[in-house]
Design a protein around this motif. Structure first.
Motif, PDB file in Angstrom:
ATOM      1  N   THR A   2     -67.727 -13.353   7.331  1.00 55.36           N
ATOM      2  CA  THR A   2     -67.741 -12.305   6.315  1.00 55.36           C
ATOM      3  C   THR A   2     -67.817 -10.921   6.954  1.00 55.36           C
ATOM      4  O   THR A   2     -67.103  -9.995   6.551  1.00 55.36           O
ATOM      5  N   LEU A  46     -64.359 -10.134   8.545  1.00 57.34           N
ATOM      6  CA  LEU A  46     -63.362  -9.801   7.520  1.00 57.34           C
ATOM      7  C   LEU A  46     -63.614  -8.417   6.931  1.00 57.34           C
ATOM      8  O   LEU A  46     -62.683  -7.633   6.721  1.00 57.34           O
ATOM      9  N   THR A  47     -64.865  -8.109   6.675  1.00 56.22           N
ATOM     10  CA  THR A  47     -65.196  -6.807   6.103  1.00 56.22           C
ATOM     11  C   THR A  47     -64.899  -5.683   7.089  1.00 56.22           C
ATOM     12  O   THR A  47     -64.374  -4.633   6.711  1.00 56.22           O
ATOM     13  N   ALA A 104     -61.240  -5.032   7.046  1.00 52.34           N
ATOM     14  CA  ALA A 104     -60.722  -4.481   5.794  1.00 52.34           C
ATOM     15  C   ALA A 104     -61.231  -3.077   5.480  1.00 52.34           C
ATOM     16  O   ALA A 104     -60.581  -2.352   4.725  1.00 52.34           O
ATOM     17  N   TYR A 144     -56.002  -4.286  -1.325  1.00 48.89           N
ATOM     18  CA  TYR A 144     -56.854  -4.779  -0.253  1.00 48.89           C
ATOM     19  C   TYR A 144     -58.246  -5.160  -0.734  1.00 48.89           C
ATOM     20  O   TYR A 144     -58.864  -6.055  -0.183  1.00 48.89           O
ATOM     21  N   ASN A 199     -57.816  -8.620  -2.185  1.00 51.10           N
ATOM     22  CA  ASN A 199     -57.558  -9.573  -1.100  1.00 51.10           C
ATOM     23  C   ASN A 199     -58.814  -9.854  -0.281  1.00 51.10           C
ATOM     24  O   ASN A 199     -59.031 -10.985   0.149  1.00 51.10           O
ATOM     25  N   LEU A 200     -59.642  -8.833  -0.077  1.00 56.57           N
ATOM     26  CA  LEU A 200     -60.900  -9.057   0.632  1.00 56.57           C
ATOM     27  C   LEU A 200     -61.805  -9.982  -0.171  1.00 56.57           C
ATOM     28  O   LEU A 200     -62.421 -10.901   0.382  1.00 56.57           O
ATOM     29  N   ILE A 227     -60.887 -12.253  -2.298  1.00 58.05           N
ATOM     30  CA  ILE A 227     -60.318 -13.603  -2.219  1.00 58.05           C
ATOM     31  C   ILE A 227     -60.679 -14.253  -0.890  1.00 58.05           C
ATOM     32  O   ILE A 227     -61.073 -15.428  -0.841  1.00 58.05           O
ATOM     33  N   ALA A 228     -60.557 -13.505   0.197  1.00 56.38           N
ATOM     34  CA  ALA A 228     -60.880 -14.056   1.517  1.00 56.38           C
ATOM     35  C   ALA A 228     -62.368 -14.395   1.616  1.00 56.38           C
ATOM     36  O   ALA A 228     -62.739 -15.453   2.157  1.00 56.38           O
ATOM     37  N   LEU A 229     -63.231 -13.534   1.090  1.00 53.31           N
ATOM     38  CA  LEU A 229     -64.672 -13.818   1.122  1.00 53.31           C
ATOM     39  C   LEU A 229     -65.012 -15.021   0.249  1.00 53.31           C
ATOM     40  O   LEU A 229     -65.879 -15.834   0.604  1.00 53.31           O
ATOM     41  N   ALA A 258     -62.979 -17.512  -0.264  1.00 50.72           N
ATOM     42  CA  ALA A 258     -62.514 -18.669   0.501  1.00 50.72           C
ATOM     43  C   ALA A 258     -63.527 -19.053   1.585  1.00 50.72           C
ATOM     44  O   ALA A 258     -63.779 -20.241   1.810  1.00 50.72           O
ATOM     45  N   VAL A 259     -64.120 -18.060   2.224  1.00 50.52           N
ATOM     46  CA  VAL A 259     -65.157 -18.351   3.226  1.00 50.52           C
ATOM     47  C   VAL A 259     -66.330 -19.063   2.567  1.00 50.52           C
ATOM     48  O   VAL A 259     -66.854 -20.055   3.098  1.00 50.52           O
TER      49      VAL A 259
END
Length: 141
Positions: A75, A78-79, A82, A102, A105-106, A108-110, A112-113
């Motif tokens: 996390t 990713l942060t 971004a 963005y 998308n961030l 969504i990625a978080l 998913a993590v």
């Protein structure tokens, strides 16, 4: 080992000098803007990231802590990647410069993590053999 330490220290000092020179270059903009970014990063780290990590370490059960630690590292990475596009200065009228959403998308990625971390933890708990012997033996024989 002493020579390697000296070389690493000299490279670090050279990198700091180069950063200071580039900071004063005219194409960078105002050095105060960079200073605000640096101060903001320290405040964000010490005021948000560290307390959340310490709270997670104190509140989570030990068996979940390893998975949570990995999720927190992912996390944070990713942060960090971004943030420059999320907090970009200047006009945002030209949609072709940064065409994606963005922030979404961030998130969504978080998400998913978080899902992968919880699924890994649940799968690990399901596949781990029970500590009690199903036949009722104590294993001493």
């Amino acid at each position: 080992m002493k020579a390697l330490r000296f070389v690493a220290g000299a490279a670090g000092v050279a990198a700091m000098v180069l950063g200071a020179v580039l900071l004063t270059a005219p194409q960078v903009g105002r050095p105060m803007d960079v200073l605000w970014w640096i101060v903001g990063a320290v405040v964000l780290h010490d005021g948000v990231v560290v307390p959340v990590t310490l709270a997670a370490g104190a509140l989570l059960p030990p068996r979940l802590l390893r998975s949570a630690r990995g999720a927190l590292i992912a996390t944070a990475c990713l942060t960090a990647v971004a943030l420059p596009v999320l907090l970009r200065p200047g006009p945002r009228a030209n949609a072709s410069v940064l065409p994606s959403d963005y922030g979404r998308n961030l998130l969504i990625a978080l998400g998913a993590v978080a899902v992968v971390t919880l699924a890994r933890y649940a799968l690990k708990r399901l596949l781990r053999p029970s500590r009690a012997d199903p036949a009722g033996r104590d294993g001493s024989g």
